[in-house]
Motif scaffolding. Sequence first.
Motif, PDB file in Angstrom:
ATOM      1  N   LYS A 128       0.841  -1.191   0.000  1.00  0.00           N
ATOM      2  CA  LYS A 128       0.000   0.000   0.000  1.00  0.00           C
ATOM      3  C   LYS A 128       0.881   1.248   0.000  1.00  0.00           C
ATOM      4  N   VAL A 129       0.724   2.053  -1.042  1.00  0.00           N
ATOM      5  CA  VAL A 129       1.517   3.277  -1.183  1.00  0.00           C
ATOM      6  C   VAL A 129       0.583   4.471  -1.011  1.00  0.00           C
ATOM      7  N   GLY A 130       0.810   5.238   0.003  1.00  0.00           N
ATOM      8  CA  GLY A 130      -0.038   6.406   0.244  1.00  0.00           C
ATOM      9  C   GLY A 130       0.778   7.672   0.312  1.00  0.00           C
ATOM     10  N   ALA A 131       0.269   8.621   1.004  1.00  0.00           N
ATOM     11  CA  ALA A 131       1.000   9.877   1.193  1.00  0.00           C
ATOM     12  C   ALA A 131       2.190   9.639   2.117  1.00  0.00           C
ATOM     13  N   ILE A 132       3.215  10.473   1.988  1.00  0.00           N
ATOM     14  CA  ILE A 132       4.394  10.320   2.838  1.00  0.00           C
ATOM     15  C   ILE A 132       4.087  10.823   4.249  1.00  0.00           C
ATOM     16  N   GLU A 133       4.789  10.258   5.227  1.00  0.00           N
ATOM     17  CA  GLU A 133       4.582  10.630   6.628  1.00  0.00           C
ATOM     18  C   GLU A 133       5.228  11.982   6.926  1.00  0.00           C
ATOM     19  N   LYS A 134       4.899  12.502   8.103  1.00  0.00           N
ATOM     20  CA  LYS A 134       5.452  13.803   8.520  1.00  0.00           C
ATOM     21  C   LYS A 134       6.980  13.784   8.539  1.00  0.00           C
ATOM     22  N   GLU A 135       7.558  12.677   9.033  1.00  0.00           N
ATOM     23  CA  GLU A 135       9.018  12.584   9.124  1.00  0.00           C
ATOM     24  C   GLU A 135       9.654  12.614   7.738  1.00  0.00           C
ATOM     25  N   SER A 136       8.994  11.960   6.774  1.00  0.00           N
ATOM     26  CA  SER A 136       9.516  11.958   5.404  1.00  0.00           C
ATOM     27  C   SER A 136       9.400  13.345   4.781  1.00  0.00           C
ATOM     28  N   THR A 137       8.295  14.029   5.085  1.00  0.00           N
ATOM     29  CA  THR A 137       8.137  15.402   4.605  1.00  0.00           C
ATOM     30  C   THR A 137       9.232  16.301   5.179  1.00  0.00           C
ATOM     31  N   ASN A 138       9.513  16.091   6.444  1.00  0.00           N
ATOM     32  CA  ASN A 138      10.552  16.891   7.093  1.00  0.00           C
ATOM     33  C   ASN A 138      11.927  16.595   6.481  1.00  0.00           C
ATOM     34  N   ALA A 139      12.188  15.313   6.211  1.00  0.00           N
ATOM     35  CA  ALA A 139      13.475  14.936   5.604  1.00  0.00           C
ATOM     36  C   ALA A 139      13.617  15.548   4.211  1.00  0.00           C
ATOM     37  N   LEU A 140      12.506  15.570   3.481  1.00  0.00           N
ATOM     38  CA  LEU A 140      12.518  16.166   2.139  1.00  0.00           C
ATOM     39  C   LEU A 140      12.851  17.652   2.205  1.00  0.00           C
ATOM     40  N   LEU A 141      12.162  18.375   3.096  1.00  0.00           N
ATOM     41  CA  LEU A 141      12.417  19.815   3.228  1.00  0.00           C
ATOM     42  C   LEU A 141      13.840  20.090   3.708  1.00  0.00           C
ATOM     43  N   SER A 142      14.331  19.230   4.580  1.00  0.00           N
ATOM     44  CA  SER A 142      15.690  19.387   5.082  1.00  0.00           C
ATOM     45  C   SER A 142      16.705  19.279   3.939  1.00  0.00           C
ATOM     46  N   ASP A 143      16.464  18.324   3.029  1.00  0.00           N
ATOM     47  CA  ASP A 143      17.366  18.147   1.889  1.00  0.00           C
ATOM     48  C   ASP A 143      17.247  19.308   0.897  1.00  0.00           C
ATOM     49  N   VAL A 144      16.007  19.704   0.612  1.00  0.00           N
ATOM     50  CA  VAL A 144      15.774  20.758  -0.387  1.00  0.00           C
ATOM     51  C   VAL A 144      16.339  22.093   0.077  1.00  0.00           C
ATOM     52  N   MET A 145      16.144  22.415   1.365  1.00  0.00           N
ATOM     53  CA  MET A 145      16.548  23.728   1.886  1.00  0.00           C
ATOM     54  C   MET A 145      17.928  23.723   2.536  1.00  0.00           C
TER      55      MET A 145
END
Length: 372
Positions: A128-145
Amino acid sequence: SEAVGSGVSCLYDSIPSLRQFMGECTEVDSSESRKIAGNSLDQKLKYMFCKLISAILCRSQTLVLVLDDLQWADEMTLGVIRMLMTDPEIHHFVFLGCYRENEVNESHILSTNLNDIREQGINVMTIKVGAIEKESTNALLSDVMCLPPNLCRPLSNVVHRKTGGVIMFVLQLLASLNDEGLIWYSINSRRWVFDLQKIDLKEMSEDVVKHMTENMSRLPGKVQLGLKLCACLGPSFDATLLEKARKDAAIGDDFFETCVEDGFLQTEGCSSYKWSHDQVQQAAYGLIPLQRREKVHLLIGSRLLLSTPPSEMMRFIFHIADNINRGAKLLDNLEQKYEVAALNLKAGEKMLQQHSFHSAVKYLMSGITLLE
């Protein structure tokens, strides 16, 4: 071609580009396949496709076949998948299929075929593939910024809440916040900073489709008009088709560049485009008021029909028939109904040539309904 044999030529109608890989493979007269009854032809196509896949496989490299949106697959496609998965002669092969769980119930043909595959002892793994979790969102923003995770967490919590964790819309939101000056690079501190209070007050729907519609509703009127027309043209289209559909309506000289830059469309070749996600197409379609949709479809279909010469009719036949059919209730002239029925007959015959029998039935039944 030696491993597959001359029988593979029955696949040429469905996979035209296959010819260039088969070399001097013996051709079979296409009229021969028409003499085969529908069921027999289905079985032959499935068998030859499995034989083709089997000829490609090798021990050193596993073949992975990926198909998306299986919730819309017809019985023929699912039958081929079932045969590939259960054929004891096929090895070193992995199939990955994606579908929307909320559109598939126990009685759906996809569920039926998956159950048949399991009953034959094939291991089917469901992920089951759904939306990413809060921690994954945070990791993404950390990498992007390029910021430590702890500095990004207040922002990532807001972003996750407003996008539901849908990855594409997380990126869209970040881009829009940057455009509006709510996220910017500070020369003084030499890092990315953000105005969390204003971002938090920014009104955005949790519903992803509605969120995209709200974003689209803030676009210039010309761009909105272009998006509405594109939404009626299907999941992919070319610039020529949009030109016919819009007629004299102005959508802006840089319409495609704007939509690609904003992430609504993706390029497919020099003048072909597709929606970046089917939910983006739904959002654009949502810009058209419900009570006007049939009229818009009929208008687009009529424009395509009138602007298409006979020599190009079969190229655009599905776009023309699909749009007119969705506005067919507004036809009150018997002569027009006969003309649209003839279009559906051509579309149905073309689908039969491509061995897409369920789609062919849809067009043929639409034509019959107009004649009743």
